[in-house]
Every structure is written in structure tokens, then in C-alpha cells.
Design a protein around this motif. Structure first.
Motif, PDB file in Angstrom:
ATOM      1  N   VAL A  19      45.973 -36.360   9.525  1.00 15.92           N
ATOM      2  CA  VAL A  19      46.392 -35.341   8.557  1.00 15.92           C
ATOM      3  C   VAL A  19      46.292 -33.951   9.178  1.00 15.92           C
ATOM      4  O   VAL A  19      47.136 -33.080   8.937  1.00 15.92           O
ATOM      5  N   ALA A  20      45.254 -33.736   9.987  1.00 18.88           N
ATOM      6  CA  ALA A  20      45.104 -32.442  10.660  1.00 18.88           C
ATOM      7  C   ALA A  20      46.295 -32.166  11.577  1.00 18.88           C
ATOM      8  O   ALA A  20      46.712 -31.006  11.737  1.00 18.88           O
ATOM      9  N   LEU A  21      46.859 -33.220  12.192  1.00 18.84           N
ATOM     10  CA  LEU A  21      48.058 -33.042  13.019  1.00 18.84           C
ATOM     11  C   LEU A  21      49.227 -32.528  12.176  1.00 18.84           C
ATOM     12  O   LEU A  21      50.003 -31.687  12.630  1.00 18.84           O
ATOM     13  N   ALA A  22      49.345 -33.060  10.952  1.00 19.16           N
ATOM     14  CA  ALA A  22      50.394 -32.561  10.062  1.00 19.16           C
ATOM     15  C   ALA A  22      50.136 -31.100   9.703  1.00 19.16           C
ATOM     16  O   ALA A  22      51.071 -30.282   9.652  1.00 19.16           O
ATOM     17  N   GLY A  23      48.858 -30.764   9.450  1.00 16.38           N
ATOM     18  CA  GLY A  23      48.523 -29.368   9.170  1.00 16.38           C
ATOM     19  C   GLY A  23      48.820 -28.464  10.346  1.00 16.38           C
ATOM     20  O   GLY A  23      49.293 -27.327  10.181  1.00 16.38           O
ATOM     21  N   LEU A  24      48.560 -28.956  11.562  1.00 19.27           N
ATOM     22  CA  LEU A  24      48.874 -28.183  12.769  1.00 19.27           C
ATOM     23  C   LEU A  24      50.374 -27.937  12.883  1.00 19.27           C
ATOM     24  O   LEU A  24      50.804 -26.827  13.230  1.00 19.27           O
ATOM     25  N   ALA A  25      51.170 -28.956  12.583  1.00 18.87           N
ATOM     26  CA  ALA A  25      52.625 -28.771  12.585  1.00 18.87           C
ATOM     27  C   ALA A  25      53.036 -27.714  11.570  1.00 18.87           C
ATOM     28  O   ALA A  25      53.957 -26.921  11.816  1.00 18.87           O
ATOM     29  N   GLY A  26      52.348 -27.676  10.424  1.00 19.71           N
ATOM     30  CA  GLY A  26      52.634 -26.655   9.421  1.00 19.71           C
ATOM     31  C   GLY A  26      52.326 -25.255   9.907  1.00 19.71           C
ATOM     32  O   GLY A  26      53.068 -24.303   9.640  1.00 19.71           O
ATOM     33  N   VAL A  27      51.220 -25.100  10.656  1.00 16.15           N
ATOM     34  CA  VAL A  27      50.877 -23.791  11.228  1.00 16.15           C
ATOM     35  C   VAL A  27      51.963 -23.348  12.201  1.00 16.15           C
ATOM     36  O   VAL A  27      52.416 -22.191  12.177  1.00 16.15           O
ATOM     37  N   LEU A  28      52.401 -24.257  13.067  1.00 20.13           N
ATOM     38  CA  LEU A  28      53.449 -23.922  14.035  1.00 20.13           C
ATOM     39  C   LEU A  28      54.759 -23.573  13.339  1.00 20.13           C
ATOM     40  O   LEU A  28      55.537 -22.739  13.827  1.00 20.13           O
ATOM     41  N   ALA A  29      55.009 -24.210  12.181  1.00 20.94           N
ATOM     42  CA  ALA A  29      56.280 -24.005  11.484  1.00 20.94           C
ATOM     43  C   ALA A  29      56.297 -22.734  10.638  1.00 20.94           C
ATOM     44  O   ALA A  29      57.374 -22.217  10.323  1.00 20.94           O
ATOM     45  N   ALA A  30      55.120 -22.232  10.262  1.00 26.38           N
ATOM     46  CA  ALA A  30      55.053 -21.104   9.320  1.00 26.38           C
ATOM     47  C   ALA A  30      55.880 -19.891   9.751  1.00 26.38           C
ATOM     48  O   ALA A  30      56.633 -19.328   8.942  1.00 26.38           O
ATOM     49  N   PRO A  31      55.817 -19.418  11.006  1.00 27.48           N
ATOM     50  CA  PRO A  31      56.625 -18.255  11.372  1.00 27.48           C
ATOM     51  C   PRO A  31      58.122 -18.550  11.497  1.00 27.48           C
ATOM     52  O   PRO A  31      58.929 -17.619  11.559  1.00 27.48           O
TER      53      PRO A  31
END
Length: 636
Positions: A203-215
Motif C-alpha cells: 500500500v505504501a508503494l501506491a502512496g509513493l506513486a501518489g506522491v510522484l503523481a501529485a505535481p
């Protein structure tokens, strides 16, 4: 290619590679979760969204920028995954994978509804960090620094994750736990804790992808809603549970999407699902998978599936009385819409309960009926009753073609193929000129039924739709109680035995699938008549999820439970509309509660209670008879 075209081509290719990085990160987590927990984690798109929102909120409320968020946000999302697995998903561990998937869908609806209620549907702005602004000028394109960073970092994380799983002692324990947890326990390894931690990291990997996608994509409540379907396609293409397959396939799919987008942008999403269907036909385990597990049937057992001829008549009589009362007590338009959803739920419930097949693409048949009626009535002025018949035939023909492809596989692969084909139909309808795109077909004209009775009259429409509904109920009951229905149940419970007895199982399953698809087409056709419209909601994959929700609430393994489930779900949507965004929260809460607390559904629980009461009464009568006999002997 000229210079401009070459630059554009490489730009699309680079964009595809970057998207491939997101797909690889997300599918990597999904593959680990499926391999370890055997759960189709529909929460993954929401957890991706949580990572993006955490990035923005850390900046707004704590003043922590992007680099802090890159470490903190995945930890927060991973902790939320720990809570979900520890207190919710663990309660459906060991059950049919369907329940875990449905629980994830319910939880995702709740979380998305909450974020919609608090943050609305407007995307929150977020800029790349100052160090990564600007771009690198190459001979054939300009590559933004931030997107280069995303691509490189995604490759690094995917490689590190693969190394940890494949080359370390912890990874060996993890892989062994997926295959034989009992042996792993003998080495003193706490398998439940290992499972929980594995889910949290995934799940943390999905959250990391979300951080990368935010900008890049800007956080929004439903940003992961359609992305998760694409990621599921990636996982299926690579092979369910295959770590390296998910990583490689993620980048392959991203490149494919970029190349297709250059030549025909509208077909880029469609190409992914075409590839998925083709791969599963040739290699059912996916490109890098080696075996296909034999999953349980969607209907868990035959305990509560009991539809006798007398029960069909009693059910039909109760429904007829209820419809008569509703005519005087409830707004007719509301009842008519509920009846359309009830027929739709009945079509899915019939397939799940009688055949043991879980279709996650039934919305395509609902949409086929809906759009056929709307188009024929609007463009060609075809009489409404003939348009409805055509809608049913169109859905039946489509279900026959889909069944020829999808029924080659079972379990989760069958569900994924139906979902993939449904997404293909969705994109085709979206781009078709006759559908009017996102506007749909509105103001569908209604003719006189048989040239005499005006369907524009609410009373006439109520009587006709109610009659069609009751006929459908009796017809399905007759099918289930026929020799054909008995063979279907035999195939569902033990297909090898049915084959050994000379029954052509695939032919029976295909026939049942066509019946189910035609019923869904009937529901869509009537819905187009009742609402006088057809729109993309009818074809979207979320509508297939709605049908499963109705089946679950009404009663998995019952025939008529989905009808009650449809009334309950539609009632939640209609009568709680004043709640606005909170309707989705309430709907998801009911969904999750049914999975956790009332797994048999309303009708299933009632039938189980009646059976237990009947058994208890028989035992009591037997005991009383024995006591009376003993007393009689003593007195004599």
C-alpha cells in the motif's frame, strides 16, 4: 517523419514511459497483495489518491515540502493499509476471493465519498519542487526534469522491491508464506504479522506513486478511479502474483499507450484492454505467470440456494402485491427505475448463484440495451416495444460473442476478461458518433404500446414495466427449476463430474451467460424507456460494481435476493439524495457491513434462520414424541 512529427512521437513515447513507471509501481503492489493475500485490492486506486492528498496536506498544514512528503506520505498511507488489513481484510481471509474484492470496493466508495465531501471535485494545485523545474533539451524533444526524476525513481524503487522479494531472506519467507504458510509457521515465523506488513508495504508503494503523481496530475478525490482498472489490466497481462511480470508489463503497457496515442489518441486506453484480452486467450496465466489456480466458484456453496416452484409462486405473488401497493403509495417514476435495477441485479445474481461465474463487465450489456433503444427510437422512430426487443437481442448477441472468449477462463481471469471487454465497449461507445459522447442520448421519444396505449402515460408505463418484471421473475424461476437449471448447478458444483456424465459444460455455461446478458439488456432497454435517455453511466465499470453490491446485499447464492438488494441500493441512492456526496459514503458503508456482518445477505440470512428454526422445531417435536412415548409405556 518530419522534425515536428519526430519530436511529437518521442514526446508521446516519453510520456508513455513515465506513465509506465506509475503502472509498474501500482501493479507491483497489487501483484504482491494478490500473491500473498489472494485479494483483488480495489482499494489500490484510493491508496494512490491518499498519497497524492497527503502530499498537498503536508504542505498546506505543516509546511512540509515535496522531499519531506516523499518519505512521510507513503508511511502514512502504509499505516492506513496496516489498519485496513489488521481489522477488516483479515476477517475475510480464507474465504472466497470475491468477498475481499467486494469489501475493498465498499471501502473505496466510503473513502472517495469522504474526500469528495470535504474537498469537492476540484483538483488541488501542487507544483514540482524548485530543484526539478525546467527541462532537458535533447535533439528530438524537451524532457521536463521532474518527469525524468519520476521515471528514474520509479525504476529504482521497482528494482529495489524486486531484489528484496527475490534475493533476500525476508523475501524467501514471504514467497514461502504464499505457497505453504503452515510450514513457514514451523520455523517460528509469525505469518499473520508478515501478511499485514506485506500489505502495508504494498500500500505504501501506491502512496509513493501518489506522491510522484501529485505535481503532474493534481490530487482529486477520484483520480485513481479509472487508473485502477488499467493497473488491473497490467497485472493480469503480466501474470497475477508475478512481481517481475508486473514491473516489465507496466513499462510495456506505458510504451504501447504512448505509441498508440501518437497515431490515434482516443484509442490509447482501448489498446491496453485489447492486449489484455488477447494475452489471456493465448496465455491464461499472463506473459510471466506459469500456473492458473483453480478458484472457488463465485457462489460459495449451495446451502441457501433454494428456489422451489411453490417458492417462485409465493415470491411472484408478494412482488405483485408490493407493486400494487407501491402504485398508490410511491412516486411511479421511482418504482419504475427500481424495477429496471432489479432486473439488472437479477441477471447478475442468476449468473453468480446458478453458474458460479463472476462477471465484472455486465454494464456493457446494460448499456447495449439502453443505447440500442435510445438510438432506434430517436434516429429511426422505431416503435418502443420493437426497440426494446432489439435492445434485448443486441445484448444477447454481444453476450454470446463475449462468452465465446471469456468462458475459456475461470475465476478471477473470467472476471478480468469481462471487465476488459466492457472497457473496450465503453471507449467504443464514448467515441461513436451516434452516442453523443459524454452528453448521451436525451429526450428519447415514446410511442404507443401496440399502437394503442400511450407509454407517455405514467400509469400505462407502470403497468407494462411491472408486467415485464413479473414475467421475468417467473421465467428465471422456471429456468432454475428445469433440467437445464439442475445441470447448471451440477456444473457449478463439480464441473469435472458433469463432464464425465456427458454434459457439455461450456455449452451450458454459454447459454446461461447469454440468458444473463439478455436480461441485463432488458434492464437497460427498460431504463432507456423509463428515463428517456442513455448515457455513459450505463456502460461504465462502476455500474458492474453496483450490480455486485445489489447481489451481495440481497443474498449471494439466492435467486431473488438480488431483487431486494436492488431495491435497497436504489432506495439508498434515491431517498438519501439530500445527503449529496455523503450518499457514496453511506452506500460504501452498507457494502462493507454486508461483507463483514451479513455475508449471506438479507434473503440469505432469512432463509438460514428459517431453516434453523425448522430444524429446531423438528428436534423439539421428536423429543416431545419420545417423552410422550416413554410416559405412555410407564403408565401402562
Amino acid at each position: 517523419m518530419d522534425g515536428f512529427s519526430l519530436n511529437l512521437f518521442f514526446s508521446y513515447l516519453f510520456l508513455g514511459l513515465m506513465n509506465g513507471g506509475f503502472y509498474a509501481l501500482l501493479s507491483l503492489g497489487l501483484a504482491v497483495i494478490f500473491g500473498m493475500l489472494h485479494i483483488v485490492n480495489f482499494l489500490h486506486g484510493v491508496q494512490y489518491m491518499l498519497g497524492a492528498f497527503a502530499t498537498v496536506l503536508l504542505l498546506q498544514h505543516l509546511g512540509l515540502g515535496y522531499w519531506w512528503a516523499l518519505g512521510i506520505a507513503p508511511v502514512l498511507v502504509g499505516f492506513s493499509g496496516y489498519v485496513v488489513e489488521r481489522f477488516l481484510l483479515s476477517r475475510v481471509a480464507g474465504l472466497n476471493a470475491l468477498y475481499g474484492m467486494l469489501l475493498c470496493i465498499g471501502l473505496s466508495m466510503m473513502i472517495q465519498g469522504l474526500f469528495q465531501a470535504f474537498f469537492g471535485l476540484v483538483a488541488l494545485p501542487y507544483s514540482p519542487p524548485p530543484e526539478l523545474r525546467g527541462g532537458l533539451r535533447l535533439p528530438f524533444m524537451v524532457a521536463p526534469y521532474y518527469r525524468l526524476w519520476v521515471l528514474g525513481f520509479a525504476v529504482f524503487i521497482c528494482g529495489a522491491t524486486w531484489f528484496c522479494i527475490q534475493k533476500t531472506k525476508l523475501g524467501a519467507y514471504l514467497r514461502a508464506s504464499t505457497e505453504n504458510p503452515e510450514i513457514v509457521r514451523t520455523f517460528g515465523i509469525k505469518v499473520p504479522l508478515l501478511v499485514t506488513l506485506t500489505y502495508s508495504v504494498s500500500v505504501a508503494l501506491a502512496g509513493l506513486a501518489g506522491v510522484l503523481a501529485a505535481p503532474i496530475y493534481q490530487p482529486q478525490a477520484f483520480m485513481g478511479n479509472d487508473l485502477i482498472v488499467v493497473v488491473f489490466a497490467v497485472v493480469v497481462i503480466g501474470g497475477m502474483g508475478s512481481i517481475s511480470g508486473s514491473i516489465i508489463t507496466g513499462f510495456i503497457v506505458g510504451l504501447l499507450e504512448g505509441v498508440v496515442a501518437y497515431f490515434y489518441h482516443e484509442a490509447s486506453s482501448l489498446a491496453i484492454f485489447v492486449l489484455m484480452v488477447l494475452i489471456l486467450i493465448v496465455r491464461p496465466a499472463g506473459l510471466f505467470g506459469w500456473t492458473v489456480n483453480s478458484p472457488k466458484n463465485a457462489a460459495e456453496n449451495d446451502e441457501i440456494f433454494d428456489v422451489t416452484p411453490s417458492g417462485v409462486k409465493a415470491t411472484g405473488l408478494m412482488l405483485a402485491v408490493g407493486l400494487l401497493a407501491a402504485f398508490f403509495l410511491i412516486y411511479k417514476f421511482t418504482v419504475l427505475q427500481a424495477l429496471c435495477f432489479a432486473i439488472y441485479a437479477l441477471s447478475v445474481g442468476f449468473l453468480v448463484s446458478c453458474v458460479g461465474l463472476l462477471s465484472f463487465g455486465h454494464a456493457m450489456f446494460l448499456g447495449a440495451g439502453s443505447y440500442t433503444v435510445a438510438y432506434l427510437s430517436s434516429a429511426w422512430q422505431v416503435p418502443t416495444e420493437l426497440a426494446v426487443i432489439a435492445g434485448v437481442m443486441m445484448a444477447g448477441a454481444l453476450s454470446y460473442l463475449v462468452g465465446l472468449v471469456a468462458l475459456r477462463r475461470q475465476g478471477i481471469y473470467f472476471a478480468m476478461i469481462t471487465m476488459g471487454i466492457a472497457q473496450m465497449i465503453y471507449f467504443l461507445i464514448l467515441r461513436a458518433p451516434f452516442s453523443h459522447g459524454e452528453d448521451g442520448i436525451q429526450n428519447v421519444p415514446l410511442s404507443n404500446f401496440l399502437g394503442v396505449f400511450p407509454l407517455s402515460d405514467p400509469t400505462v408505463l407502470y403497468v407494462i414495466v411491472s408486467a415485464v418484471f413479473l414475467v421475468t421473475v417467473f421465467a428465471i424461476g422456471r429456468v432454475v427449476n428445469s433440467p437445464f437449471g439442475e445441470v447448471l448447478k451440477a456444473v457449478r458444483d463439480n464441473e469435472p463430474r458433469a463432464l464425465s456424465l456427458g454434459f457439455k459444460a461450456n455449452r451450458y455455461k454459454l447459454t446461461a451467460f447469454v440468458i444473463s446478458g439478455a436480461l441485463a439488456g432488458l434492464a437497460g432497454s427498460l431504463k432507456a424507456v423509463v428515463t428517456q435517455s442513455a448515457n455513459l453511466t450505463d456502460v461504465h465499470w462502476s455500474m458492474s460494481g453496483q450490480a455486485l453490491l445489489m447481489v451481495l446485499i440481497g443474498g449471494m447464492g439466492t435467486l431473488y435476493g438480488p431483487i431486494l438488494g436492488a431495491f435497497i441500493v436504489f432506495g439508498l441512492i434515491y431517498y438519501f439524495a439530500f445527503l449529496g456526496e455523503w450518499v457514496l459514503v453511506a452506500q460504501g458503508a452498507v457494502f462493507a457491513a454486508c461483507v463483514l456482518l451479513f455475508r449471506r445477505g438479507v434473503v440469505g440470512e432469512i432463509i438460514t434462520w428459517l431453516r434453523r428454526s425448522s430444524v429446531a422445531a423438528k428436534r423439539s417435536d421428536t423429543i416431545d414424541a419420545r417423552l410422550a412415548s416413554d410416559v405412555g409405556r410407564k403408565l401402562s
